[in-house]
Design an enzyme around this catalytic site. Sequence first.
Site, PDB file in Angstrom:
ATOM      1  N   CYS A 130       0.853  -1.182   0.000  1.00  0.00           N
ATOM      2  CA  CYS A 130       0.000   0.000   0.000  1.00  0.00           C
ATOM      3  C   CYS A 130       0.889   1.232   0.000  1.00  0.00           C
ATOM      4  O   CYS A 130       2.111   1.145   0.143  1.00  0.00           O
ATOM      5  CB  CYS A 130      -0.912   0.018   1.225  1.00  0.00           C
ATOM      6  N   GLU A 181       2.431  -6.786   5.499  1.00  0.00           N
ATOM      7  CA  GLU A 181       1.694  -7.968   5.929  1.00  0.00           C
ATOM      8  C   GLU A 181       2.177  -8.398   7.311  1.00  0.00           C
ATOM      9  O   GLU A 181       3.385  -8.384   7.585  1.00  0.00           O
ATOM     10  CB  GLU A 181       1.908  -9.136   4.962  1.00  0.00           C
ATOM     11  N   ASP A 219      -5.080  -8.369   8.031  1.00  0.00           N
ATOM     12  CA  ASP A 219      -4.044  -8.933   8.894  1.00  0.00           C
ATOM     13  C   ASP A 219      -3.426  -7.868   9.793  1.00  0.00           C
ATOM     14  O   ASP A 219      -2.831  -8.189  10.823  1.00  0.00           O
ATOM     15  CB  ASP A 219      -2.948  -9.583   8.038  1.00  0.00           C
TER      16      ASP A 219
END
Length: 741
Positions: free
Chosen positions: A2, A79, A101
């Site tokens: 992102c 992540e 997550d």
Amino acid sequence: MCGLGGLARVDGRDLGVEADAILTTMARTLAHRGPDAEELLRQGPVGMAFTRLSLVDPENGGQPLYSEDRSVVLIANGEVYNHRELAATLPAGTRLRTGSDCEVLVHLYQQKGLDFLDDVRGMFGLVLWDRRRNVLLLARDHFGVKPLFFTRDRERIAFASEIKALFADPATPRRVDWDRALVNPLMTSAPSLDLTAPATYFEGVESVPAATIVEIDLRDGATRRHTYWQLPAFDGDSTRSDEEIVAEFRELLADSVRACATADVSIGLFLSGGVDSAAVAALAADTTELQTFSVLSGSTVVNGDAEHARIVADKLGVANHQIRFDASQPPTADEWKRLLWLTEMPTCSPEQYYKHELHRHVRAEHPEIKGMLLGAAADEFCGGYSSTLAADGGWQGFEAGLAGMARRGLLEDNRPKLGAWWEGIEGGLLTDAALDHGRSLLARDPYAAFVTAKMRDVEQFNCWQEDRTAAGSGTEARVPFLDRRLVELVASIPAARRERLLWDKAVIREAVADLLPPEVVHRPKVPFFYGDGIQHTHRPFIEMLTRDGFALVEEALATERGRTMLNADRVRALLHRLAHAPLSAHVERLLPLLNLCLLDTMVAELPPPLVDSAATLPPPRPLHRFTEWESAAPEIESLVFAPSRWKADSVIALADHVVLLKDTTGTSYLAVDGSLEYVLEDGDDWTALLHGLDGTRTLAQVCSERGSAPESFRQLLDDSLDLGLLRLYEPAAADATAPTE
């Protein structure tokens, strides 16, 4: 993957409405990192911009993420691999509102405060706003896999995943940091151990250090740094047997690969043909429907990478897509400048171009793939450079080389005037302890210092380039070897057993020996494109620099710093030399300086967002389809090798700085610039041919006299011309007097 961006006041005041335009520009600048969604937030003193690439819970994993009472706000890039295990440790009654997550990080912070990252495994750059305490946290993962930069003044701080987004804030300086860049070891390639903190190459811009939380009080700007993990000292005292260490390495690597391969979208893998990416492929093949991608270029054909990648894929039964880089298609100047702006690295080189083009192909042909597994960073912690630095001296030669690099680092950074004691025939009378009385890490254990220096490179180069080249195509790079458990295991190996387990990455090779073909397990380390065949990489980039009257180079030289910092005549002379002899010098020695000049212009006149300029790129490199390597090799070579510059009717002679000599025993030598560089075999056809190349007869005539054909010397002639040992005259001109150079 992102994109994060934002602003925060650090003087107790709220952001005004004028911040909205900055946040919008930041989001647009970072749109390539997160093409799936965009969110903007401005409340009180904090503004956040978030662009999302959805790999986990694509439907419900949007950000910002909030605590139940909305007192904690989080945006995160990356992540959290063990998020399920972490969620199981939360207090009873904790409710996770999304499938992201990263949401577990919000609740861990509420539970543990600044210790909330202690048990996290993953890769991340994050920004957390604690509204109750009115503090802002900026944090990165253990190795700095995910980027996060910031700049600040007395009134506010700006932060972003990429430096270019910071320039949306008018308060951000727009200056390349030439002083720090020119002494950066990644720029100079100096053979010394540098333990200084990574630099950003831009004045006034800092990176959040790996494994660090930067906490900023938004009432008065007070700042403190919390380091939640440190690289081990590599002074291990493990009592486990070698076999037990190898078995545990295999288990941990398999678990890390499994975590990295887990996603709600498709995952691919870049397969080089070396043991590192092959190991990841072997361990991932059973966890996901794996597709692999490889560079098919002149260099990877010559050094064997392309062929071995196919061998690995065939053994594992996975698809291997070889992306072809034709010798006739060098990058354009505009492509190069766009790549440079994407990477923000003056060290941008052919390596980043190859990787960027692989990602572009994958995005165009396999849009379902949003994550890419890599074999990167195994060398840095598992002995990958031991054989290349040993100078044929084995492990002892490797350690001696490290000691020399450590000494040079100490001399450069601490007491340079002591260097005289290591010079001349009497040099070396002092021990290295004399540099600092034995107190430093360098003097105590050069290997531990070497690994520490490599940690710096991992953060500043490896992770940086892998993140940017993937981000340019909206893809997330995943690096299984950067798992702290693996590094801590390797650090536990006692010094006396390093040779057994770390020489030439023995611990990796033995860990996956049963999964891969023996020729791959035992294949010596081969650089991506350096070494044999490097001229096939250099030629396209030399052509890029020399085309259109050196247009790209002249653009760099015309900048303010280019005019004052670069010797234009020598730059042009070097390029003329490289154009005719691409192996006579390294074009990558020049590229960083030109890149700095070009970046100077870019920060002054910001290029358009990368998502807007993507339409200007040429079509992605093509996939080369073949079923069997040996039968396809001739066709592949015709496409990826630059054609020979000589013909049968060419007139060739030794270059002016090269002399062919023969001693009293009849042995012939080539002297280059007055030094004997090559010993030639007596009675050899090549030696006889060199004696006949006098600059008056054609190559065919010289060969005919000796009953041979020019084609039988193709590789030797190509290499000798590329090295600048031979000079080429116009074809079919026996009385020619002017060479083509």
